[in-house]
Design a protein around this motif. Structure first.
Motif, PDB file in Angstrom:
ATOM      1  N   TYR A  28      -6.086   5.507   8.116  1.00  0.00           N
ATOM      2  CA  TYR A  28      -5.502   5.543   6.773  1.00  0.00           C
ATOM      3  C   TYR A  28      -6.349   4.725   5.796  1.00  0.00           C
ATOM      4  O   TYR A  28      -6.559   5.136   4.650  1.00  0.00           O
ATOM      5  N   ALA A  37      -3.961   2.903  11.573  1.00  0.00           N
ATOM      6  CA  ALA A  37      -4.209   1.971  10.470  1.00  0.00           C
ATOM      7  C   ALA A  37      -5.635   2.095   9.947  1.00  0.00           C
ATOM      8  O   ALA A  37      -5.872   2.172   8.736  1.00  0.00           O
ATOM      9  N   TYR A  80      -8.025   6.245   2.487  1.00  0.00           N
ATOM     10  CA  TYR A  80      -7.750   5.666   1.168  1.00  0.00           C
ATOM     11  C   TYR A  80      -9.047   5.267   0.472  1.00  0.00           C
ATOM     12  O   TYR A  80      -9.233   5.527  -0.728  1.00  0.00           O
ATOM     13  N   PHE A 102      -2.175   5.680  -2.906  1.00  0.00           N
ATOM     14  CA  PHE A 102      -1.473   5.024  -1.797  1.00  0.00           C
ATOM     15  C   PHE A 102      -0.138   5.717  -1.591  1.00  0.00           C
ATOM     16  O   PHE A 102       0.722   5.716  -2.480  1.00  0.00           O
ATOM     17  N   LEU A 124       1.346   6.870   5.388  1.00  0.00           N
ATOM     18  CA  LEU A 124       1.029   5.725   6.242  1.00  0.00           C
ATOM     19  C   LEU A 124       2.035   5.596   7.379  1.00  0.00           C
ATOM     20  O   LEU A 124       1.655   5.421   8.551  1.00  0.00           O
TER      21      LEU A 124
END
Length: 203
Positions: free
Chosen positions: A144, A141, A148, A164, A169
């Motif tokens: 990512y 998490a 991003y 996104f 993910l």
């Protein structure tokens, strides 16, 4: 209706709207006054029109070149990332495995105590693997989110939905815990299978 009295009409026209404004003027005049010859009287107007047309064409060409350059750069970065990703995964797995081994080494007394209290190998192994699973999820998490944020920053802060990717993910949330479990499995299993008497006597 002035035959023999009008032999020429001087008109001032702008060439801002379209490229071939002179051709359009000829067509418009021919509809109203058939058999009328339209002549470009001032070459300066034509020169300005050609200059504007050339500038517009140069701007479009520069825009296309910039777009092609960015696309090429993105493809090169994607190719580099595709080659680098396996190495990063292997390095991350090795690092997780080393950290798991050091963690197990530092907790030999605790493991020996748990085994002496009657905890089975599977229970102790589950403690280490559950920790690895949680760390893998948290790492995926955070990784990512960092990726991003870097993509958005590289795009000059323009938030865009195209950065996104739910598939990436989900893949990260699945693969990162799997790698963490695989890297932690062997050291945790070896530590959980140790004889508690030997461990406690050595300590």
């Amino acid at each position: 209706q002035k035959p023999g009295k009008i032999n020429a009409i001087l008109a001032l026209e702008c060439n801002c709207a379209t490229v071939d404004r002179l051709g359009e003027v000829r067509a418009e005049v021919a509809k109203i006054l058939p058999d009328t010859q339209v002549i470009e009287f001032q070459s300066q107007a034509l020169a300005r029109a050609e200059a504007r047309t050339q500038a517009a064409q140069n701007a479009l060409a520069a825009l296309d070149a910039e777009k092609a350059s960015r696309e090429l750069q993105e493809r090169e970065m994607e190719s580099f990332a595709a080659m680098l990703a396996p190495l990063v995964l292997l390095g991350a797995a090795a690092a997780v495995g080393l950290l798991a081994w050091l963690n197990v080494r530092s907790r030999t007394v605790e493991i020996g105590t748990l085994r002496a209290l009657g905890y089975r190998t599977a229970q102790i192994l589950g403690l280490f693997l559950s920790k690895a699973l949680l760390l893998g999820l948290a790492g995926a998490a955070l990784g990512y989110a960092a990726g991003y944020a870097a993509s958005v920053y590289r795009a000059e802060g323009a938030l865009s939905a195209r950065y996104f990717d739910p598939q990436v993910l989900v893949a990260g949330l699945v693969l990162a815990p799997v790698f963490a479990l695989i890297a932690t499995w062997i050291p945790a299993l070896l530590a959980a299978r140790q004889d508690p008497a030997v461990v406690l006597r050595e300590e």
